[in-house]
Design a protein around this motif. Structure first.
Motif, mmCIF file in Angstrom:
data_model
loop_
_atom_site.group_PDB
_atom_site.id
_atom_site.type_symbol
_atom_site.label_atom_id
_atom_site.label_comp_id
_atom_site.label_asym_id
_atom_site.label_seq_id
_atom_site.Cartn_x
_atom_site.Cartn_y
_atom_site.Cartn_z
ATOM 1 N N ALA A 164 0.819 -1.211 0.000
ATOM 2 C CA ALA A 164 0.000 0.000 0.000
ATOM 3 C C ALA A 164 0.858 1.268 0.000
ATOM 4 O O ALA A 164 0.511 2.261 -0.649
ATOM 5 C CB ALA A 164 -0.935 0.004 1.205
ATOM 6 N N ASP A 203 -6.583 4.631 6.034
ATOM 7 C CA ASP A 203 -7.663 4.182 5.152
ATOM 8 C C ASP A 203 -8.841 5.143 5.156
ATOM 9 O O ASP A 203 -9.942 4.772 4.756
ATOM 10 C CB ASP A 203 -8.117 2.774 5.546
ATOM 11 C CG ASP A 203 -8.729 2.735 6.937
ATOM 12 O OD1 ASP A 203 -8.671 3.768 7.641
ATOM 13 O OD2 ASP A 203 -9.259 1.689 7.325
ATOM 14 N N ASP A 204 -8.623 6.378 5.607
ATOM 15 C CA ASP A 204 -9.714 7.350 5.513
ATOM 16 C C ASP A 204 -9.269 8.594 4.753
ATOM 17 O O ASP A 204 -8.106 8.993 4.771
ATOM 18 C CB ASP A 204 -10.240 7.722 6.899
ATOM 19 C CG ASP A 204 -9.221 8.499 7.707
ATOM 20 O OD1 ASP A 204 -9.370 9.725 7.836
ATOM 21 O OD2 ASP A 204 -8.262 7.866 8.192
ATOM 22 N N LEU A 253 -7.869 4.751 -1.847
ATOM 23 C CA LEU A 253 -9.023 4.149 -1.168
ATOM 24 C C LEU A 253 -9.608 3.014 -2.003
ATOM 25 O O LEU A 253 -10.015 1.978 -1.483
ATOM 26 C CB LEU A 253 -10.091 5.210 -0.888
ATOM 27 C CG LEU A 253 -9.731 6.238 0.192
ATOM 28 C CD1 LEU A 253 -10.744 7.381 0.214
ATOM 29 C CD2 LEU A 253 -9.647 5.569 1.564
ATOM 30 N N PHE A 266 -7.928 -0.340 -0.574
ATOM 31 C CA PHE A 266 -8.932 -0.681 0.433
ATOM 32 C C PHE A 266 -10.281 -1.097 -0.147
ATOM 33 O O PHE A 266 -11.224 -1.362 0.596
ATOM 34 C CB PHE A 266 -9.109 0.483 1.403
ATOM 35 C CG PHE A 266 -7.836 0.873 2.118
ATOM 36 C CD1 PHE A 266 -7.278 0.029 3.064
ATOM 37 C CD2 PHE A 266 -7.187 2.053 1.817
ATOM 38 C CE1 PHE A 266 -6.102 0.367 3.718
ATOM 39 C CE2 PHE A 266 -6.004 2.410 2.458
ATOM 40 C CZ PHE A 266 -5.449 1.556 3.414
#
Length: 220
Positions: free
Chosen positions: A29, A106-107, A126, A130
């Motif tokens: 990631a 992840d936000d 994202l 994710f």
DNA sequence: ATCCCGAGGG
DNA sequence: CCCTCTGGAT
């Protein structure tokens, strides 16, 4: 575009490419985040050429900080905007270490707080890292949305909102990649290849120039 | 609105 | 030569 046509539009793209993926190369990631930052106003192929050697050495934000600004610039010199990008990647890596335990958040809010990361980059991370149903509106998607009539808007954010409203399940997760690949290889900026487009009959754009007499052989 | 900024294509 | 390429910060 009518609802039924939108569904058919996505259905055909999905049928032609059941498992669309990013063409940006990365091993985790963090590397994905870096690659997406580097991809601004650059081709994926060009970014991959540069990151191949870079990611062989650098797999974590700590390793990027250790590499340092000047060495990073050497690695990405062939990419446009490399000066700004190198600075942002170092600063972003320092922020990940300091504020996020070296992990990619992840936000959206946390992502957009990182240097060099705006709404479009956050949407890509994202979605790809994710699995979120985000619509990262880049130059391709902006063009394809407006040209086809699938999702129109004067700004990228307006197109993003239009896509969010128009895109039904089960196409929402992969819509981003279908549209970008369609834009890159068929619905090109300069010479859209409508004669070999599988959704041409659903599209608002009608080309004035006909298909070439001797079209290039279809790509496998 | 402007700057950052290199490679590849037509 | 000019345009385009998975933009973001000022």
């Amino acid at each position: 575009m009518k609802k039924a046509d939108v569904f058919e539009f996505y259905r055909r793209l999905a049928e032609a490419n059941p498992h669309p993926e990013t063409e940006l190369e990365s091993g985790n990631a963090y590397q994905l985040l870096v690659a997406v930052v580097l991809s601004a106003q650059a081709t994926d192929a060009g970014v991959n050429t540069a990151t191949r050697a870079l990611f062989d050495r650098v797999k974590t934000p700590e390793q990027m900080v250790a590499l340092g600004l000047d060495a990073l610039k050497q690695h990405i010199r062939t990419i446009g905007l490399f000066n700004t990008k190198a600075k942002n990647v170092i600063a972003l890596s320092e922020a990940l270490v300091a504020d996020h335990g070296s992990a990619v958040p992840d936000d959206r809010a946390a992502l957009e707080r990182l240097p060099g990361v705006g709404r479009k980059t956050a949407n890509v991370v994202l979605n790809v890292a994710f699995g979120a149903e985000t619509f990262a509106v880049d130059t391709h998607i902006f063009r394809v949305g407006n040209r086809t009539g699938l999702a129109r808007g004067k700004t990228p954010l307006a197109v993003e909102n239009a896509l969010d409203k128009a895109t039904p399940q089960p196409f929402r997760v992969h819509a981003h990649h279908w549209l970008i690949l369609h834009g890159r290889y068929v619905c090109k900026a300069r010479k859209p290849e409508c004669w070999r487009c599988i959704v041409a009959d659903l599209c608002a754009f009608k080309p004035k120039t006909p298909a070439p007499r001797t079209p290039p052989p279809a790509t496998p």
